[in-house]
Write a protein that holds these residues in place. Structure first.
Motif, PDB file in Angstrom:
ATOM      1  N   SER A   1       0.776  -1.151   0.040  1.00  0.00           N
ATOM      2  CA  SER A   1       0.144   0.002   0.009  1.00  0.00           C
ATOM      3  C   SER A   1       0.951   1.182   0.106  1.00  0.00           C
ATOM      4  CB  SER A   1      -0.896  -0.235   1.261  1.00  0.00           C
ATOM      5  OG  SER A   1      -1.801   1.212   1.356  1.00  0.00           O
ATOM      6  N   ILE A   2       0.480   2.012  -0.970  1.00  0.00           N
ATOM      7  CA  ILE A   2       1.565   3.482  -1.188  1.00  0.00           C
ATOM      8  C   ILE A   2       0.725   4.506  -0.716  1.00  0.00           C
ATOM      9  CG2 ILE A   2       2.924   4.773  -2.607  1.00  0.00           C
ATOM     10  CD1 ILE A   2       3.786   2.082  -4.023  1.00  0.00           C
TER      11      ILE A   2
ATOM     12  N   LYS B   1      -2.295   2.750  -9.776  1.00  0.00           N
ATOM     13  CA  LYS B   1      -1.515   1.560 -10.072  1.00  0.00           C
ATOM     14  C   LYS B   1      -0.372   2.315 -11.094  1.00  0.00           C
ATOM     15  CE  LYS B   1      -2.954  -1.520 -12.870  1.00  0.00           C
ATOM     16  NZ  LYS B   1      -3.737  -2.805 -13.446  1.00  0.00           N
ATOM     17  N   LYS B   2      -0.882   3.312 -11.791  1.00  0.00           N
ATOM     18  CA  LYS B   2       0.295   3.804 -12.685  1.00  0.00           C
ATOM     19  C   LYS B   2       1.248   5.195 -11.953  1.00  0.00           C
ATOM     20  CE  LYS B   2      -1.568   2.331 -16.931  1.00  0.00           C
ATOM     21  NZ  LYS B   2      -2.535   2.682 -18.312  1.00  0.00           N
TER      22      LYS B   2
ATOM     23  N   GLY C   1       4.448   2.127 -10.074  1.00  0.00           N
ATOM     24  CA  GLY C   1       4.924   1.617 -11.135  1.00  0.00           C
ATOM     25  C   GLY C   1       6.226   0.836 -10.755  1.00  0.00           C
ATOM     26  N   VAL C   2       7.235   1.401  -9.895  1.00  0.00           N
ATOM     27  CA  VAL C   2       8.450   0.715  -9.661  1.00  0.00           C
ATOM     28  C   VAL C   2       8.154  -0.447  -8.839  1.00  0.00           C
ATOM     29  CG1 VAL C   2      10.590   1.029  -7.920  1.00  0.00           C
ATOM     30  CG2 VAL C   2       9.737   3.077  -9.468  1.00  0.00           C
ATOM     31  N   ALA C   3       7.218  -0.145  -7.757  1.00  0.00           N
ATOM     32  CA  ALA C   3       6.867  -1.536  -6.952  1.00  0.00           C
ATOM     33  C   ALA C   3       6.303  -2.566  -7.827  1.00  0.00           C
ATOM     34  CB  ALA C   3       5.746  -1.267  -6.096  1.00  0.00           C
ATOM     35  N   LEU C   4       5.504  -2.419  -8.988  1.00  0.00           N
ATOM     36  CA  LEU C   4       4.916  -3.441  -9.851  1.00  0.00           C
ATOM     37  C   LEU C   4       6.390  -4.043 -10.654  1.00  0.00           C
ATOM     38  CD1 LEU C   4       1.878  -1.649 -10.973  1.00  0.00           C
ATOM     39  CD2 LEU C   4       2.028  -3.646  -9.459  1.00  0.00           C
TER      40      LEU C   4
ATOM     41  N   LYS D   1      -6.380   0.331  -8.958  1.00  0.00           N
ATOM     42  CA  LYS D   1      -7.099   1.248 -10.007  1.00  0.00           C
ATOM     43  C   LYS D   1      -6.231   1.651 -11.039  1.00  0.00           C
ATOM     44  CE  LYS D   1      -9.944   5.462 -10.183  1.00  0.00           C
ATOM     45  NZ  LYS D   1     -10.613   6.392  -9.435  1.00  0.00           N
ATOM     46  N   ASP D   2      -6.637   1.651 -12.341  1.00  0.00           N
ATOM     47  CA  ASP D   2      -5.611   2.070 -13.319  1.00  0.00           C
ATOM     48  C   ASP D   2      -5.545   3.346 -13.642  1.00  0.00           C
ATOM     49  OD1 ASP D   2      -3.813   1.446 -15.298  1.00  0.00           O
ATOM     50  OD2 ASP D   2      -5.647   1.178 -16.828  1.00  0.00           O
TER      51      ASP D   2
END
Length: 332
Positions: A211-212, A225-226, A231-234, A246-247
């Motif tokens: 969670s960020i 999410k973006k 993005g780095v986490a993904l 959520k996108d």
């Protein structure tokens, strides 16, 4: 992973901005050809040898003539500063960091002796003039009056980021503008390889839902999410909690205490950007609702630098986020 400056647009503002940005070039481009993504990424390498200039498009689609090899660059956002430093270019003028009255701490060692020409997206024109720039990188500046003044100082003034651009798109554009697109592409490729490798070393933390969250004076906002840090986490193979999946590249509206469970996850990365936000976070940490969060009970709450995690990001900022995650989840 902003002040809410501009970096993380609210959903309402993002929607309006995206509509306004339709048809605009998302990336600086050498030449005046097609605005397709592939063409923008390539550039055609045409230089005006006689004048030592090149023609590029900025993030708004504006055609701008820039020096073939700029020598005196002024950056108006920390994202622009991050980008040029990653390309091993030392600017002659910079602005303070997001929510700060000084340059971002994570870049402080690289900017000693460089003149500060104002606050984030708030240049002091006399100081910009004194820097004698041959290229101004104006971030996501939207104030047309300010842009007009900057272009009177040097016509080579570029808006480097559109509302929906991620850091990689902006970085490639800046790389093209300073005639180092190949270097920019290599920096991105190296980052992506490093993120994958770091994710594989997370041990028990591998694949965790992170969670960020940025804590504002009126409550917490989780990142979509973006958003940059997300993005780095993904890229590291991590996930986002289901209700944060959520996108988008913005942040949710600030939540009330009654909805604080929305910020929970396997791990919780918390940041603030203002003194009021820090105070609000300290206050809520005494509340039962906060103490009942799963991440809190497990001791999986990590405080991070909001002036890095809550920005639009860049290659050097991405290294900081990757390091923060690795240290937390691997126990290093």
């Amino acid at each position: 992973m902003t002040v809410s400056r501009r970096p993380l647009l609210t959903a309402r503002r993002r929607t309006a901005s995206a509509v306004a940005a339709l048809g605009a070039a998302a990336l600086l481009l050498t030449g005046c050809g097609s605005d397709s993504g592939a063409d923008r990424a390539k550039g055609d390498g045409k230089d005006a040898a006689a004048s030592g200039t090149r023609t590029v498009k900025d993030a708004t689609g504006k055609v701008v003539e820039v020096p073939a090899n700029p020598q005196r660059i002024v950056t108006l956002t920390q994202e622009d500063l991050d980008a040029v430093l990653a390309l091993k270019i030392k600017p002659v003028g910079i602005t303070n960091g997001q929510g700060l009255d000084e340059p971002p701490a994570y870049l402080a060692g690289k900017v000693k002796g460089i003149d500060i020409v104002g606050g984030l997206l708030k240049p002091v024109m006399d100081k910009v003039v004194a820097a004698r720039p041959d290229l101004i990188l104006a971030g996501d500046m939207q104030d047309e009056q300010v842009l007009k003044q900057l272009r009177e100082i040097t016509p080579a003034t570029l808006v480097t980021m559109a509302p929906t651009d991620d850091w990689k798109m902006s970085f490639r554009g800046i790389g093209n503008a300073v005639n180092k697109l190949g270097d920019a592409n290599k920096v991105i490729a190296d980052h992506e390889a490093a993120a994958k490798k770091a994710g594989e070393k997370l041990g028990a933390g591998k694949g965790a839902a992170v969670s960020i969250v940025r804590w504002n004076p009126d409550g917490p906002s989780w990142m979509e999410k973006k958003q940059f840090a997300s993005g780095v986490a993904l890229e590291m193979g991590l996930q986002r909690p289901a209700n944060q999946n959520k996108d988008g590249n913005a942040h949710a509206p600030s939540l009330s205490l009654e909805k604080i469970n929305e910020i929970d996850g396997d791990w919780l990365f918390l940041s603030t950007l203002t003194a009021d936000g820090e105070k609000a976070l300290k206050d809520v940490q005494t509340k039962p609702a906060y103490k009942e969060l799963g991440a809190v009970k497990k001791g999986h709450v990590v405080t991070v630098n909001g002036s890095v995690w809550s920005t639009r990001g860049g290659p050097l900022a991405s290294d900081v986020v990757m390091s923060d995650i690795s240290k937390a989840l691997s126990g290093a």
